[in-house]
Write an enzyme that holds these catalytic residues in place. Structure first.
Site, mmCIF file in Angstrom:
data_model
loop_
_atom_site.group_PDB
_atom_site.id
_atom_site.type_symbol
_atom_site.label_atom_id
_atom_site.label_comp_id
_atom_site.label_asym_id
_atom_site.label_seq_id
_atom_site.Cartn_x
_atom_site.Cartn_y
_atom_site.Cartn_z
ATOM 1 N N TYR A 136 0.818 -1.214 0.000
ATOM 2 C CA TYR A 136 0.000 0.000 0.000
ATOM 3 C C TYR A 136 0.856 1.270 0.000
ATOM 4 O O TYR A 136 0.477 2.276 -0.581
ATOM 5 C CB TYR A 136 -0.905 0.039 1.239
ATOM 6 C CG TYR A 136 -2.260 -0.583 1.048
ATOM 7 C CD1 TYR A 136 -2.396 -1.920 0.728
ATOM 8 C CD2 TYR A 136 -3.413 0.173 1.207
ATOM 9 C CE1 TYR A 136 -3.639 -2.488 0.580
ATOM 10 C CE2 TYR A 136 -4.667 -0.392 1.055
ATOM 11 C CZ TYR A 136 -4.776 -1.717 0.739
ATOM 12 O OH TYR A 136 -6.012 -2.274 0.592
ATOM 13 N N LYS A 186 2.359 -15.224 3.026
ATOM 14 C CA LYS A 186 2.607 -15.977 1.794
ATOM 15 C C LYS A 186 4.112 -16.273 1.759
ATOM 16 O O LYS A 186 4.823 -15.938 0.806
ATOM 17 C CB LYS A 186 2.142 -15.144 0.588
ATOM 18 C CG LYS A 186 2.143 -15.874 -0.747
ATOM 19 C CD LYS A 186 1.056 -16.930 -0.874
ATOM 20 C CE LYS A 186 1.220 -17.708 -2.179
ATOM 21 N NZ LYS A 186 0.310 -18.861 -2.271
ATOM 22 N N ASP A 218 -3.703 -18.032 0.795
ATOM 23 C CA ASP A 218 -4.667 -18.731 -0.067
ATOM 24 C C ASP A 218 -5.431 -19.777 0.740
ATOM 25 O O ASP A 218 -6.654 -19.891 0.665
ATOM 26 C CB ASP A 218 -3.985 -19.330 -1.311
ATOM 27 C CG ASP A 218 -2.737 -20.138 -1.003
ATOM 28 O OD1 ASP A 218 -2.251 -20.101 0.156
ATOM 29 O OD2 ASP A 218 -2.231 -20.824 -1.914
ATOM 30 N N ASP A 242 -6.967 -6.643 3.944
ATOM 31 C CA ASP A 242 -8.028 -5.954 3.204
ATOM 32 C C ASP A 242 -8.969 -6.980 2.585
ATOM 33 O O ASP A 242 -10.196 -6.886 2.709
ATOM 34 C CB ASP A 242 -7.385 -5.078 2.116
ATOM 35 C CG ASP A 242 -8.418 -4.318 1.291
ATOM 36 O OD1 ASP A 242 -9.358 -3.783 1.888
ATOM 37 O OD2 ASP A 242 -8.270 -4.287 0.059
ATOM 38 N N ASP A 246 -13.043 -8.346 3.968
ATOM 39 C CA ASP A 246 -14.275 -8.294 3.169
ATOM 40 C C ASP A 246 -14.903 -9.682 3.076
ATOM 41 O O ASP A 246 -16.123 -9.852 3.141
ATOM 42 C CB ASP A 246 -13.992 -7.779 1.744
ATOM 43 C CG ASP A 246 -14.157 -6.266 1.631
ATOM 44 O OD1 ASP A 246 -13.856 -5.569 2.630
ATOM 45 O OD2 ASP A 246 -14.563 -5.778 0.566
HETATM 46 C C1 IPM Z 1 -10.633 -0.684 3.515
HETATM 47 C C2 IPM Z 1 -10.760 -0.091 2.144
HETATM 48 C C3 IPM Z 1 -9.533 0.771 1.869
HETATM 49 C C4 IPM Z 1 -8.322 -0.138 1.912
HETATM 50 C C5 IPM Z 1 -9.573 1.547 0.550
HETATM 51 C C6 IPM Z 1 -10.802 2.410 0.440
HETATM 52 C C7 IPM Z 1 -8.340 2.379 0.339
HETATM 53 O O1 IPM Z 1 -10.929 -1.084 1.197
HETATM 54 O O2 IPM Z 1 -10.538 0.068 4.491
HETATM 55 O O3 IPM Z 1 -10.646 -1.914 3.620
HETATM 56 O O4 IPM Z 1 -7.969 -0.776 0.929
HETATM 57 O O5 IPM Z 1 -7.702 -0.216 2.976
HETATM 58 MG MG MG Z 2 -11.199 -3.023 2.003
#
Ligand code: IPM
Ligand code: MG
Length: 352
Positions: A136, A186, A218, A242, A246
């Site tokens: 990042y 990884k 993975d 990240d 999700d």
């Molecule tokens: C999160 C989001 C952010 C990230 C984006 C919006 C930059 O996806 O907070 O998970 O990738 O960290």
């Molecule tokens: Mg995110």
């Protein structure tokens, strides 16, 4: 107690509004709010997604409540001016290196998980994601190769002190839970991950009471949907965290339920400086329609009260009110229901 409120883009203002109603209802003495622009709206108002005025507000706050950023109309801008830079900039400027993303199945939500109910029922985990390093924040760019082809590149790296401090956060979190920590990397391919693994093992010597395991990312993605109950605390780097967080959100039913805390090293008078945000984005497709689920933001407020203001009782009350609202069957479109943003807010307030 100073709370900075950055509502941002898309559904950010709507969901933040509901969280502020909850805060008001708690009637806590001595709370001061300061509002600032972030994201696309900040770019339009002040020419930058993270204006200096906003940074100043953040610097003098004890905790920051953050809505969401992201706005398609900014896609053409150079990367440094895009809405996402507000989050990334705040994380970096305030050294908010530890991202806590809890994923727990609320009672009655089994049927909404992407997983089978008997599998979903087991989920009670905390993802501890490193937030200040990795690919990042490494050098990046696009360049022309000698043969004329364009190449995009992003440099991935972790220094040992960066790994060490997030490892300590994760081990301490595990000590407060089921004392199990899984480090995800990884290391079979990446040098960055090998160093990560080595340092996590070094740090583990200080936490003999925590059982440490390692998993390739993975496999972790697979295990998270196969048997999520095996995880207690998961610690991982910025990019893997990240993605896995999700994924975890769908395992508990809706991304509209997941809160997060981004904590730094700085102690305030009442706790640890932190920024709190729902893990969902700005959802421009439903923005301004009173359709978004504000629960993730309300739960983020609870985390703010707990970690940055030392108000654990108030945090417990807010979390219980959200859980009760869900248990009573009040659900927004994200969970197959019809309750609007403000109706969900009303329902939480009534139970508070
Ligand atoms: C999160 C989001 C952010 C990230 C984006 C919006 C930059 O996806 O907070 O998970 O990738 O960290
Ligand atoms: Mg995110």
């Amino acid at each position: 107690m100073k709370i900075a409120v950055f509502a941002g883009d898309g559904i950010g203002p709507e969901v933040t509004h509901e969280a502020l109603r909850v805060l008001e209802a708690l009637a806590l003495p001595g709370i001061e709010l300061e509002f600032g622009d972030v994201g696309g709206v900040a770019y339009r108002n002040q020419g930058h997604p993270l204006p200096e005025t906003t940074l100043e507000i953040a610097r003098r706050a004890d905790g920051i409540l953050f809505g969401a950023v992201g706005d398609f109309s900014c896609d053409h801008l150079e990367r440094a001016l895009r809405p996402e830079q507000a989050i990334l900039g705040l994380r970096k400027e305030l050294t908010l290196f530890a991202n806590l993303r809890p994923a727990t199945l609320f009672a009655g939500m089994e049927g909404f998980s992407a997983l089978r109910p008997e599998v979903a029922r087991e989920i009670d985990l905390l993802i501890v994601r490193e937030l200040n390093g990795d690919v990042y924040f490494g050098d990046k760019g696009t360049r022309k190769l000698e043969d004329g082809r364009r190449q995009g590149w992003d440099m991935m790296s972790y220094a040992e002190d960066e790994v060490r401090r997030i490892a300590h956060t994760a081990f301490r979190a595990a000590q407060g839970r089921k004392k199990k920590l899984c480090s995800v990397d990884k290391a079979n391919v990446l040098e960055t991950s090998q160093l990560w693994r080595d340092v996590v093992i070094e740090v583990s010597a200080e936490y003999p009471d925590v059982e440490l395991t390692h998993m390739y990312v993975d496999n972790a993605a697979m295990q998270l949907v196969k048997s999520p109950g095996q995880f207690d605390v998961v610690v991982t780097g910025n990019l893997f965290g990240d993605i896995l967080s999700d994924q975890a959100s769908m395992c508990v039913g809706s991304i509209g339920l997941l809160a997060s805390a981004s904590l730094g090293e700085r102690q305030t008078q009442y706790g640890t400086l932190g920024m709190y945000e729902p893990i969902h984005g700005s959802a421009p497709d439903i923005a301004g329609q009173n359709k978004a689920n504000p629960m993730a933001t309300i739960l983020s407020l609870a985390m703010l009260l707990r970690h940055s203001l030392g108000l654990a009782d108030a945090a417990d009350r807010v979390e219980a009110a959200v859980a009760k609202t869900l248990a009573d069957g009040i659900r927004g479109g994200d969970l197959g229901g019809t309750a609007s943003t403000s109706e969900i807010g009303d329902a939480v307030l009534a139970r508070l």
